[in-house]
Structure formats: C-alpha cells, structure tokens
Write a protein that holds these residues in place. Structure first.
Motif, PDB file in Angstrom:
ATOM      1  N   LEU A 258       0.834  -1.203   0.000  1.00  0.00           N
ATOM      2  CA  LEU A 258       0.000   0.000   0.000  1.00  0.00           C
ATOM      3  C   LEU A 258       0.868   1.251   0.000  1.00  0.00           C
ATOM      4  N   THR A 259       0.881   1.955  -1.125  1.00  0.00           N
ATOM      5  CA  THR A 259       1.667   3.174  -1.238  1.00  0.00           C
ATOM      6  C   THR A 259       0.926   4.186  -2.100  1.00  0.00           C
ATOM      7  N   THR A 260       1.419   5.409  -2.090  1.00  0.00           N
ATOM      8  CA  THR A 260       1.007   6.395  -3.092  1.00  0.00           C
ATOM      9  C   THR A 260       1.960   6.214  -4.271  1.00  0.00           C
ATOM     10  N   GLN A 261       2.335   7.293  -4.965  1.00  0.00           N
ATOM     11  CA  GLN A 261       3.335   7.118  -6.003  1.00  0.00           C
ATOM     12  C   GLN A 261       4.662   6.685  -5.392  1.00  0.00           C
ATOM     13  N   ILE A 262       4.950   7.172  -4.182  1.00  0.00           N
ATOM     14  CA  ILE A 262       6.224   6.832  -3.559  1.00  0.00           C
ATOM     15  C   ILE A 262       6.038   5.703  -2.545  1.00  0.00           C
ATOM     16  N   GLU A 263       7.079   4.895  -2.412  1.00  0.00           N
ATOM     17  CA  GLU A 263       7.169   4.014  -1.250  1.00  0.00           C
ATOM     18  C   GLU A 263       7.353   4.962  -0.069  1.00  0.00           C
ATOM     19  N   SER A 264       6.662   4.712   1.012  1.00  0.00           N
ATOM     20  CA  SER A 264       6.494   5.737   2.041  1.00  0.00           C
ATOM     21  C   SER A 264       7.761   6.090   2.821  1.00  0.00           C
ATOM     22  N   HIS A 265       8.805   5.302   2.696  1.00  0.00           N
ATOM     23  CA  HIS A 265      10.098   5.590   3.335  1.00  0.00           C
ATOM     24  C   HIS A 265      10.067   5.467   4.861  1.00  0.00           C
ATOM     25  N   ASP A 266       8.977   4.928   5.400  1.00  0.00           N
ATOM     26  CA  ASP A 266       8.938   4.787   6.856  1.00  0.00           C
ATOM     27  C   ASP A 266      10.076   3.890   7.348  1.00  0.00           C
ATOM     28  N   TRP A 267      10.378   2.845   6.579  1.00  0.00           N
ATOM     29  CA  TRP A 267      11.453   1.940   6.998  1.00  0.00           C
ATOM     30  C   TRP A 267      12.790   2.674   7.060  1.00  0.00           C
ATOM     31  N   GLN A 268      12.975   3.627   6.147  1.00  0.00           N
ATOM     32  CA  GLN A 268      14.218   4.392   6.190  1.00  0.00           C
ATOM     33  C   GLN A 268      14.289   5.221   7.469  1.00  0.00           C
ATOM     34  N   ALA A 269      13.193   5.871   7.813  1.00  0.00           N
ATOM     35  CA  ALA A 269      13.179   6.681   9.036  1.00  0.00           C
ATOM     36  C   ALA A 269      13.461   5.816  10.257  1.00  0.00           C
ATOM     37  N   GLU A 270      12.912   4.604  10.262  1.00  0.00           N
ATOM     38  CA  GLU A 270      13.140   3.691  11.382  1.00  0.00           C
ATOM     39  C   GLU A 270      14.622   3.299  11.462  1.00  0.00           C
ATOM     40  N   LEU A 271      15.189   2.958  10.325  1.00  0.00           N
ATOM     41  CA  LEU A 271      16.609   2.586  10.294  1.00  0.00           C
ATOM     42  C   LEU A 271      17.490   3.738  10.738  1.00  0.00           C
ATOM     43  N   TYR A 272      17.222   4.941  10.216  1.00  0.00           N
ATOM     44  CA  TYR A 272      18.078   6.080  10.532  1.00  0.00           C
ATOM     45  C   TYR A 272      17.964   6.463  12.004  1.00  0.00           C
ATOM     46  N   ALA A 273      16.781   6.258  12.582  1.00  0.00           N
ATOM     47  CA  ALA A 273      16.627   6.520  14.018  1.00  0.00           C
ATOM     48  C   ALA A 273      17.470   5.548  14.833  1.00  0.00           C
ATOM     49  N   ASN A 332      24.337  12.438  12.830  1.00  0.00           N
ATOM     50  CA  ASN A 332      22.998  12.500  13.416  1.00  0.00           C
ATOM     51  C   ASN A 332      22.194  13.680  12.914  1.00  0.00           C
ATOM     52  N   ALA A 333      22.866  14.782  12.645  1.00  0.00           N
ATOM     53  CA  ALA A 333      22.133  15.928  12.087  1.00  0.00           C
ATOM     54  C   ALA A 333      21.469  15.528  10.777  1.00  0.00           C
ATOM     55  N   LEU A 334      22.197  14.808   9.940  1.00  0.00           N
ATOM     56  CA  LEU A 334      21.636  14.366   8.665  1.00  0.00           C
ATOM     57  C   LEU A 334      20.608  13.252   8.853  1.00  0.00           C
ATOM     58  N   LEU A 335      20.913  12.288   9.717  1.00  0.00           N
ATOM     59  CA  LEU A 335      19.972  11.189   9.929  1.00  0.00           C
ATOM     60  C   LEU A 335      18.645  11.697  10.489  1.00  0.00           C
ATOM     61  N   ASP A 336      18.716  12.658  11.390  1.00  0.00           N
ATOM     62  CA  ASP A 336      17.485  13.217  11.959  1.00  0.00           C
ATOM     63  C   ASP A 336      16.668  13.943  10.894  1.00  0.00           C
ATOM     64  N   VAL A 337      17.342  14.716  10.050  1.00  0.00           N
ATOM     65  CA  VAL A 337      16.634  15.416   8.974  1.00  0.00           C
ATOM     66  C   VAL A 337      16.026  14.414   7.998  1.00  0.00           C
ATOM     67  N   LEU A 338      16.796  13.388   7.629  1.00  0.00           N
ATOM     68  CA  LEU A 338      16.280  12.381   6.707  1.00  0.00           C
ATOM     69  C   LEU A 338      15.061  11.679   7.296  1.00  0.00           C
ATOM     70  N   GLY A 339      15.155  11.298   8.559  1.00  0.00           N
ATOM     71  CA  GLY A 339      14.034  10.612   9.189  1.00  0.00           C
ATOM     72  C   GLY A 339      12.786  11.468   9.255  1.00  0.00           C
ATOM     73  N   ALA A 340      12.966  12.779   9.418  1.00  0.00           N
ATOM     74  CA  ALA A 340      11.809  13.675   9.516  1.00  0.00           C
ATOM     75  C   ALA A 340      11.200  13.970   8.157  1.00  0.00           C
ATOM     76  N   THR A 341      12.036  14.190   7.148  1.00  0.00           N
ATOM     77  CA  THR A 341      11.506  14.641   5.857  1.00  0.00           C
ATOM     78  C   THR A 341      11.027  13.492   4.983  1.00  0.00           C
ATOM     79  N   LEU A 342      11.642  12.312   5.114  1.00  0.00           N
ATOM     80  CA  LEU A 342      11.313  11.226   4.194  1.00  0.00           C
ATOM     81  C   LEU A 342       9.950  10.596   4.463  1.00  0.00           C
ATOM     82  N   VAL A 343       9.403  10.803   5.656  1.00  0.00           N
ATOM     83  CA  VAL A 343       8.086  10.215   5.938  1.00  0.00           C
ATOM     84  C   VAL A 343       6.944  11.125   5.509  1.00  0.00           C
ATOM     85  N   THR A 344       7.274  12.269   4.935  1.00  0.00           N
ATOM     86  CA  THR A 344       6.224  13.182   4.494  1.00  0.00           C
ATOM     87  C   THR A 344       6.287  13.375   2.986  1.00  0.00           C
TER      88      THR A 344
END
Length: 475
Positions: A258-273, A332-344
């Motif tokens: 279940l996705t929109t045009q994009i894969e939702s990237h939630d897994w990336q945010a989880e990994l980066y956290a 961490n500055a980058l990982l935090d930004v990636l985790g925040a922006t990629l889920v939206t």
C-alpha cells in the motif's frame, strides 16, 4: 561495479594523485579512504547502477512469467547478456548516462534509454518497449535506494560497528576485575570496575545493532499512484499484485502493498533513528573515554613520529575520540533530517525525498568515519591501574553507603545502638575526606555484631564493587 576510485576520478585524472584529493567535502577528500566502501552502494554512480539492475531484472521478470501476451521466457544467453549491462557498468557507462540525461533532463528516463540501446545486440530489439513497462520513476528509484541502503548497511556499516562493539567488549572482559571509582554527578560514588562500565557500553551498542539487523527494507512497484492502473489497462488478465510481490521479494526486499506514487520511506526513518541512537550511545562513550584520559585512568600510547601539539611537545591529544564526536554529531544531524523529511510527501508525490536521499551516503559516511576513529583510539589506550588504585584509596568516604546499610540490617536484626545510620554517616562524611583509619575507628565504635564488624573492617574502596566483575558475563 568497478573499483570506486576509478569512478570517483572520472574526468579528474590530474588530481587523482593529490593527497588528500581535492574535494569540497571531507568525506571525498581528507577522509576518503575510511569511507570508500560506501561509494559502491550510496554514490550517484551506485544509484544509477542499481537503477539499471532493477530495470533489467524487471524486464527479465516480466518475460520469465510471460506476463504480457506474446512474451516468452528468455534464453540463458539473453539473460546473461542483460545482466552484463549491470556487471559491466563502469566509468564509460556513467559518462554515457550523463550524456543521455543532459538531453532527457530526467535521470530514470536516461537509464531506460541506456538499456534500450543495448537490446538490439542481444537480439531483443523488438522488446525495447518492455523496458520500464508499467513503471513510474519511483518504482525504480525506491527499489534502487533500498538495495543501496541495504547493502551499505549490511556489507559496510554493520561489520564496522560490530567490530567496534567487539573491541569494547574485549576491553570489558580484560578489565572486568579492575576496580574503579565511580562518579555520579561528577562526585566520588560507589566503586565499580572498569570492565563493568565498558560492558554497559558494549551491551547498549549491541542492542542497537540487533535492532538494525532486523530492519525491513521495503519496496514497491505499482505504478504512478500505487493503483496498478496502467498495468491493468494494458494487461487486465494478469495478477499484478502477485507479479509485484514476487519481483520485490526476488530482489531480497520486503514488499509494501500500500503506497502512493512513492514508497512511504517509513522503513528508512526507522533505520536512521536506530543508527542515530547507536551514534548517540557511541558519542556518550567518546566523551566518557575523553574524560577518563583527562584524569589519567587511560594512558595513550604515543604514535612514533606523531605530534600532539605544535608548541607543547609533551602532549598526546585524544584526537580520535574528539574527531569521532564531531562526525557522530554531523551524522545524526543528517539522519534526523532524513528521518523527519522522508516520511512526508505532499499528497501522492513530491520530490523532496529525491534531493534528501542523495545525502544518505554522507550520513552513513560520517558515522563510519567515527567508528573507524574510535577503534583506532581504543587500540592506543593502556589502562593505568596505578592511577585507578590511587584514586580509590583517596576516597574512603564512598564506604559510608556500605556502613549505613549494614547498620540498617543490624537494627532489623535487633542489634542495639543502630539508630539514625544515614544521619550519622552523613555527619561523618559530608563535605570532608575520610581516610581508612577514621572510618575504621567509626566502625569499631558502633557496637556491631562480630560478623558484621569483621565484614566491614575488611572492606576497602577497591573491594567494594559488589558483583561488578561477574556482571561482565552478561555481554
């Protein structure tokens, strides 16, 4: 994929021998050797290679399953030839893709045309329309990124992080019985062992690695808005969800239904956290080791010929741990930004993720560099057991806890004169140093039972460590 430095030096041969290489960022310059393994997975060239890989495997998958009318499984030579488009991806391929993209102004379309150019030589010119069939760019990109991040994590970052944890665990085991004064709120506190404190760190880091090892790398291939609309419009009789599932899982990824045009990237945010949390624990370790060095608990082994200070010859600076701190903070500055922006994403799709994901390699690079520096720093440390012992011997007041707890136990057992134990020890020790003689004199005058008195009289700061040595076995 060819050796990374051949891709990185493409068009820059005159600068390749520079030490360090001329580069805008330190990861591609001064620190390039430490992070070079990530280039094969998270560079722009690696992304394009993985795009080619996904497109080729999708082409083969559709043919193998005869999904479209008129399709038949490919011959072994044809499949091998298609896969050589991936394995032969080299500097020339990078340059050719760049030339195509200069015209298309679209990176994934350039990949499609790049593959299409090679089909006639394989006797597959009639199947050029099958390249990128039913796909939107994100179908290719999400899978290419998932493959790159998965391989970078499992093949590069995790092995380095495991090696670091093993180093810390090794220090824990070798120093399991080395007594050390604890400091809570920066003040002398109940003694521990150096090994037990190192074991705490190894255990914390290991838990984060276990989480990272369980990461699900999700992928999808379901069209422009995740509805398979083009798929069913063109071939209505195919079971496209199963075709999609089978393809994604064949790539070694977890299918996202279940996705929109994009894969939702939630897994990336989880990994980066999780990686960021590992980084934070490691950062805390670096600051503690730095502090232990500053008070002499660790001695740094000088490197032959190395300079600690440009003006103070006696200095051996803890540069490995300081370098690691900075790189962990940058990671961490980058990982935090990636985790925040990629889920939206705005509605069904926007391209903020495309720009953001190009910094994944930088985030992992700073973490990998920090891990490398911590390992090098640990390798140059000696435990100063004499300093540890002297510190303990100057702080007999830490036994006040033991004395007042024994008094409490004696009071419960009915021994007279054990009233107000905390207050009495507080009066004895608060704001002053208490040596062995003064403490033993106090204990001798308490009227303890013989067994309790003997137990306390034998106790020293160096032996008041509980079961700290045994606790290391829980690693």
């Amino acid at each position: 994929m060819p050796h990374t430095d051949r891709i990185l030096s493409s068009g820059r041969a005159s600068l390749a021998a520079a030490v360090p290489p001329v580069a805008l960022g330190p990861l591609d310059g001064r620190y390039q050797p430490a992070v070079a393994p990530l280039v094969d997975h998270l560079s722009e060239a690696a992304l394009n290679r993985n795009r080619v890989h996904v497109e080729v495997e999708w082409f083969i998958h559709l043919a193998e399953h005869a999904v479209l009318p008129g399709l038949a499984p490919l011959g072994d030579e044809q499949k091998a030839g298609l896969r050589r488009i991936v394995t032969d991806f080299d500097t020339d391929a990078v340059a050719e893709l760049a030339e195509i993209e200069a015209v298309t102004v679209h990176d994934v379309k350039a990949v499609e045309y790049y593959i299409g150019r090679r089909l006639p030589a394989l006797g597959l010119g009639h199947l050029v329309p099958l390249v990128h069939f039913g796909c939107t760019s994100e179908d290719i990109n999400n899978l290419a990124w998932a493959l790159g991040v998965k391989d970078a994590t499992t093949d590069v970052w995790l092995p380095a992080a495991r090696a670091l944890v093993a180093d810390v665990a090794g220090l824990a085991e070798s120093a399991a019985g080395t007594p050390m004064l604890s400091r809570t709120h920066g003040q002398p506190a109940t003694p521990t062992t150096l090994g037990k404190e190192m074991a705490v760190v190894a255990h914390r880091l290991g838990r984060q690695l276990s989480r990272i090892e369980r990461t699900e790398y999700l992928g999808k291939i379901n069209g422009a808005t995740g509805t398979y609309a083009a798929h069913y419009a063109s071939v209505p009789d195919a079971d496209w969800t199963e075709v999609s599932r089978g393809f994604v899982e064949a790539l070694g990824l977890t299918w996202n239904p279940l996705t929109t045009q994009i894969e939702s990237h939630d897994w990336q945010a989880e990994l980066y956290a999780d990686v960021a949390r590992f980084n934070r624990v490691l950062h805390n370790f670096c600051t503690d080791v730095w502090s232990y060095i500053s008070i002499g608990y660790f001695q740094q082994i000088p490197v032959e010929g190395a300079t600690g200070s440009s003006t103070m010859p006696h200095k051996v600076n803890p540069i490995r741990f300081e370098n690691a701190e900075a790189n962990l903070e940058l990671s961490n500055a980058l990982l935090d930004v990636l985790g925040a922006t990629l889920v939206t994403s705005r509605w069904q799709r926007d391209l903020t993720d495309s720009s953001s994901q190009r910094n994944i390699g930088v985030a992992f690079g700073h973490s990998l560099l920090a891990v490398s520096n911590v390992r090098k720093g640990l390798a140059r440390l000696d435990v100063a057991e004499d300093v540890l012992a002297a510190d303990l011997d100057q702080n007999w007041e830490v036994l006040a806890e033991a004395v007042q707890m024994v008094m409490r136990a004696e009071a419960i057992a009915g021994v007279e004169g054990m009233d107000n134990p905390y207050e009495r020890l507080k009066e004895l020790t608060r704001g002053r140093r208490v040596d062995a003689d003064r403490l033993q004199e106090f204990v001798a005058g308490l009227g303890l039972s013989p067994e309790a008195a003997q137990r306390l009289s034998a106790l020293t700061p160096a032996t008041y460590t509980g079961i700290a040595t045994e606790l290391v076995r829980y690693l």
